[in-house]
Motif scaffolding. Structure first.
Motif, PDB file in Angstrom:
ATOM      1  N   GLY A   1       0.806  -1.216   0.000  1.00  0.00           N
ATOM      2  CA  GLY A   1       0.000   0.000   0.000  1.00  0.00           C
ATOM      3  C   GLY A   1       0.836   1.261   0.000  1.00  0.00           C
ATOM      4  N   GLU A   2       1.989   1.201   0.653  1.00  0.00           N
ATOM      5  CA  GLU A   2       2.871   2.371   0.706  1.00  0.00           C
ATOM      6  C   GLU A   2       3.273   2.807  -0.699  1.00  0.00           C
ATOM      7  N   ALA A   3       3.506   1.835  -1.564  1.00  0.00           N
ATOM      8  CA  ALA A   3       3.913   2.136  -2.940  1.00  0.00           C
ATOM      9  C   ALA A   3       2.796   2.812  -3.731  1.00  0.00           C
ATOM     10  N   LYS A   4       1.550   2.630  -3.315  1.00  0.00           N
ATOM     11  CA  LYS A   4       0.399   3.195  -4.023  1.00  0.00           C
ATOM     12  C   LYS A   4      -0.130   4.469  -3.366  1.00  0.00           C
ATOM     13  N   ALA A   5       0.341   4.784  -2.167  1.00  0.00           N
ATOM     14  CA  ALA A   5      -0.262   5.838  -1.347  1.00  0.00           C
ATOM     15  C   ALA A   5      -0.062   7.255  -1.861  1.00  0.00           C
ATOM     16  N   ASN A   6       0.921   7.480  -2.703  1.00  0.00           N
ATOM     17  CA  ASN A   6       1.178   8.848  -3.163  1.00  0.00           C
ATOM     18  C   ASN A   6      -0.036   9.500  -3.800  1.00  0.00           C
ATOM     19  N   MET A   7      -0.871   8.709  -4.461  1.00  0.00           N
ATOM     20  CA  MET A   7      -2.060   9.289  -5.110  1.00  0.00           C
ATOM     21  C   MET A   7      -3.031   9.853  -4.080  1.00  0.00           C
TER      22      MET A   7
ATOM     23  N   LYS B   1      -7.350  -2.928  -0.025  1.00  0.00           N
ATOM     24  CA  LYS B   1      -6.811  -3.587   1.172  1.00  0.00           C
ATOM     25  C   LYS B   1      -5.378  -3.138   1.462  1.00  0.00           C
ATOM     26  N   ALA B   2      -4.579  -3.012   0.399  1.00  0.00           N
ATOM     27  CA  ALA B   2      -3.183  -2.607   0.585  1.00  0.00           C
ATOM     28  C   ALA B   2      -3.103  -1.160   1.083  1.00  0.00           C
ATOM     29  N   LEU B   3      -3.850  -0.268   0.470  1.00  0.00           N
ATOM     30  CA  LEU B   3      -3.853   1.131   0.907  1.00  0.00           C
ATOM     31  C   LEU B   3      -4.360   1.249   2.339  1.00  0.00           C
ATOM     32  N   ALA B   4      -5.431   0.555   2.656  1.00  0.00           N
ATOM     33  CA  ALA B   4      -6.008   0.608   3.996  1.00  0.00           C
ATOM     34  C   ALA B   4      -5.034   0.077   5.042  1.00  0.00           C
ATOM     35  N   ALA B   5      -4.319  -0.993   4.719  1.00  0.00           N
ATOM     36  CA  ALA B   5      -3.333  -1.544   5.663  1.00  0.00           C
ATOM     37  C   ALA B   5      -2.212  -0.531   5.891  1.00  0.00           C
ATOM     38  N   TYR B   6      -1.793   0.128   4.826  1.00  0.00           N
ATOM     39  CA  TYR B   6      -0.725   1.132   4.972  1.00  0.00           C
ATOM     40  C   TYR B   6      -1.186   2.289   5.843  1.00  0.00           C
TER      41      TYR B   6
END
Length: 188
Positions: A117-123, A179-184
């Protein structure tokens, strides 16, 4: 020409006058009103259940906007519409001030998913702030229950929760992305 006839002086005085708060929110009055919120949102706004969001340290402007949206029926949740029906604007400001002044807890998130999720969070960080602590009208995501965030992303995607920008973003994400963003964000 005296100083009050000077257009720059008048503009400055008008800007200062308009920037003054009509009345400051009362945190202790908000704390008293928040007694009605504890059952779902937990002590000091730190919900223990992913069914309800953590309100502690949430942006005051965001809380105010959401409470007003529930009251007006612009945001649909029967429980919240009932809870806000008799709140005055002063009550709403006091509740927002109280919850925004509280210290949040971390809810955590699956470490492997959080890394993805960290890799996607910039957006998300452009609106929600560089540390996901919120940005005025945009809510705090940091420390929020991952399952709650997934529920909200699904609601934006299926249109049951309205927000043009969020609906557009959620439409381009998969459930795995949710799920990945939420976990991050839950891990922050």
């Amino acid at each position: 020409m005296n100083s009050l006839q000077n257009p720059l002086t008048l503009s400055f005085l008008l800007a200062v006058f308009l920037a003054l708060p009509v009345s400051a929110a009362d945190i202790s009055a908000g704390e008293k009103k928040a007694e009605n919120c504890v059952g779902c949102h937990g002590e000091k706004g730190n919900s223990r259940s992913a069914q309800w969001p953590i309100l502690a340290a949430q942006q005051s402007i965001y809380l105010t906007n959401q409470l007003k949206a529930f009251k007006a029926g612009d945001r649909i949740n029967l429980m919240m519409q009932s809870m806000t029906a008799n709140l005055s604007n002063e009550d709403i400001a006091n509740l927002a001030a109280y919850f925004s002044s509280q210290k949040p807890v971390k809810t955590g998130g699956d470490p492997a998913l959080a890394k993805s999720g960290e890799a996607k969070a910039n957006m998300c960080l452009g609106c929600h702030g560089s540390t996901a602590a919120g940005n005025g009208q945009f809510p705090r995501l940091a420390g929020q229950h991952p399952d709650y965030l997934v529920q909200q992303l699904k609601a934006f995607k299926d249109g049951s929760r309205k927000s043009g920008p969020m609906q557009g973003i959620a439409a381009n994400l998969s459930e795995d992305d949710f799920k990945a963003l939420a976990a991050y964000f839950g891990s922050l």
